[in-house]
Design a protein around this motif. Structure first.
Motif, short mmCIF file in Angstrom:
data_model
loop_
_atom_site.label_atom_id
_atom_site.label_comp_id
_atom_site.label_asym_id
_atom_site.label_seq_id
_atom_site.Cartn_x
_atom_site.Cartn_y
_atom_site.Cartn_z
N ALA A 86 0.84 -1.21 0.00
CA ALA A 86 0.00 0.00 0.00
C ALA A 86 0.88 1.26 0.00
CB ALA A 86 -0.93 0.00 1.21
N ILE A 87 1.96 1.23 0.74
CA ILE A 87 2.90 2.37 0.78
C ILE A 87 3.53 2.57 -0.59
CG2 ILE A 87 5.15 3.11 1.69
CD1 ILE A 87 4.22 1.90 4.42
N LEU A 88 3.91 1.47 -1.23
CA LEU A 88 4.49 1.55 -2.57
C LEU A 88 3.50 2.17 -3.56
CD1 LEU A 88 7.03 0.78 -4.21
CD2 LEU A 88 5.90 -1.41 -4.69
N GLN A 89 2.27 1.71 -3.51
CA GLN A 89 1.24 2.25 -4.40
C GLN A 89 0.98 3.72 -4.11
OE1 GLN A 89 -2.24 -0.23 -4.12
NE2 GLN A 89 -1.25 -1.97 -5.14
N GLN A 90 0.94 4.09 -2.83
CA GLN A 90 0.69 5.48 -2.47
C GLN A 90 1.86 6.37 -2.89
OE1 GLN A 90 -2.30 6.25 -1.59
NE2 GLN A 90 -1.92 8.42 -1.39
N ASN A 91 3.06 5.83 -2.83
CA ASN A 91 4.23 6.58 -3.34
C ASN A 91 4.07 6.85 -4.83
OD1 ASN A 91 6.18 7.32 -1.37
ND2 ASN A 91 6.72 5.17 -1.11
N ARG A 92 3.56 5.87 -5.57
CA ARG A 92 3.32 6.05 -7.00
C ARG A 92 2.28 7.14 -7.23
NH1 ARG A 92 2.75 -0.06 -7.65
NH2 ARG A 92 4.92 -0.72 -7.81
N VAL A 93 1.24 7.14 -6.40
CA VAL A 93 0.19 8.17 -6.52
C VAL A 93 0.80 9.55 -6.31
CG1 VAL A 93 -1.88 9.11 -5.42
CG2 VAL A 93 -1.73 6.65 -5.91
N VAL A 94 1.64 9.69 -5.30
CA VAL A 94 2.28 10.99 -5.02
C VAL A 94 3.16 11.42 -6.19
CG1 VAL A 94 3.94 12.17 -3.52
CG2 VAL A 94 2.14 10.76 -2.51
N VAL A 95 3.92 10.48 -6.75
CA VAL A 95 4.78 10.80 -7.90
C VAL A 95 3.93 11.22 -9.10
CG1 VAL A 95 6.38 9.79 -9.60
CG2 VAL A 95 6.74 9.40 -7.15
N GLN A 96 2.83 10.51 -9.33
CA GLN A 96 1.93 10.88 -10.43
C GLN A 96 1.32 12.27 -10.20
OE1 GLN A 96 -0.84 7.61 -10.42
NE2 GLN A 96 0.42 6.34 -11.77
N MET A 97 0.96 12.55 -8.96
CA MET A 97 0.41 13.87 -8.63
C MET A 97 1.46 14.95 -8.87
SD MET A 97 -2.74 13.46 -7.84
CE MET A 97 -2.98 15.16 -7.42
N ASP A 98 2.70 14.67 -8.53
CA ASP A 98 3.78 15.64 -8.78
C ASP A 98 3.89 15.94 -10.28
OD1 ASP A 98 4.41 15.92 -6.10
OD2 ASP A 98 6.07 14.48 -6.16
N ALA A 99 3.79 14.89 -11.10
CA ALA A 99 3.88 15.07 -12.55
C ALA A 99 2.69 15.90 -13.06
CB ALA A 99 3.93 13.71 -13.26
N LYS A 100 1.49 15.61 -12.56
CA LYS A 100 0.31 16.37 -12.97
C LYS A 100 0.43 17.83 -12.54
CE LYS A 100 -3.17 12.70 -12.90
NZ LYS A 100 -4.39 12.21 -12.23
N ILE A 101 0.93 18.03 -11.34
CA ILE A 101 1.09 19.40 -10.84
C ILE A 101 2.08 20.16 -11.71
CG2 ILE A 101 2.11 20.75 -8.94
CD1 ILE A 101 0.70 18.76 -7.02
N GLU A 102 3.19 19.53 -12.07
CA GLU A 102 4.19 20.19 -12.91
C GLU A 102 3.60 20.52 -14.28
OE1 GLU A 102 7.31 22.25 -14.10
OE2 GLU A 102 6.89 21.61 -12.06
#
Length: 149
Positions: A79-95
């Motif tokens: 779950a932590i690994l998946q949530q890390n992916r979500v955060v990374v994806q959010m960072d890309a969307k934000i950029e």
């Protein structure tokens, strides 16, 4: 050159676009903060269970309970690994949205600069026209004054 009304329309549309992009950026940032908070919660939860496992193994633990602890911790790790992916994806969307917002702001600035330039040119034309009218009035007065003598 664009007319004043079409330029005002373009400026209005650009402002709307920049506002929309800014609001979208705010929404994505809030979503990212939620995702980060969820990640933090999962990490704390995992640490808590790791400590529980440590204490349970010190006081004695059956093999099945040990296996259940390890399995649950592995589930938390996933779950932590998946949530890390979500955060990374959010960072890309934000950029990506930040770049869109910058582009909208640059576009708006360009139109506003054009509007300012047109206003300055119109002021110069008005001043020249006023000066010509004033010169013509002066010339007519001068001619009348000298013809009457």
């Amino acid at each position: 050159m664009a007319s004043a009304s079409s330029l005002n329309t373009l400026i209005g549309l650009s402002k709307d676009g920049a506002d929309k992009a800014g609001k979208q950026l705010q929404l994505l940032t809030a979503e990212r903060q939620k995702a980060e908070a969820q990640l933090s919660t999962l990490q704390v939860y995992r640490q808590d269970y790791a400590q529980r496992l440590q204490k349970a193994t010190e006081s004695g633990l059956s093999a099945s309970n040990y296996h259940n602890f390890r399995q649950f911790i592995a589930t938390l790790d996933e779950a932590i690994l998946q949530q890390n992916r979500v955060v990374v994806q959010m960072d890309a969307k934000i950029e990506q949205e930040r770049q869109q917002w910058y582009a909208e702001k640059r576009r708006l600035s360009s139109f506003e600069a054009l509007q300012t330039r047109q206003a300055r040119q119109q002021t110069l034309r008005d001043n020249r026209s006023e000066q010509l009218a004033s010169d013509e009035i002066s010339a007519n007065l001068y001619r009348r004054a000298h013809h009457s003598h």
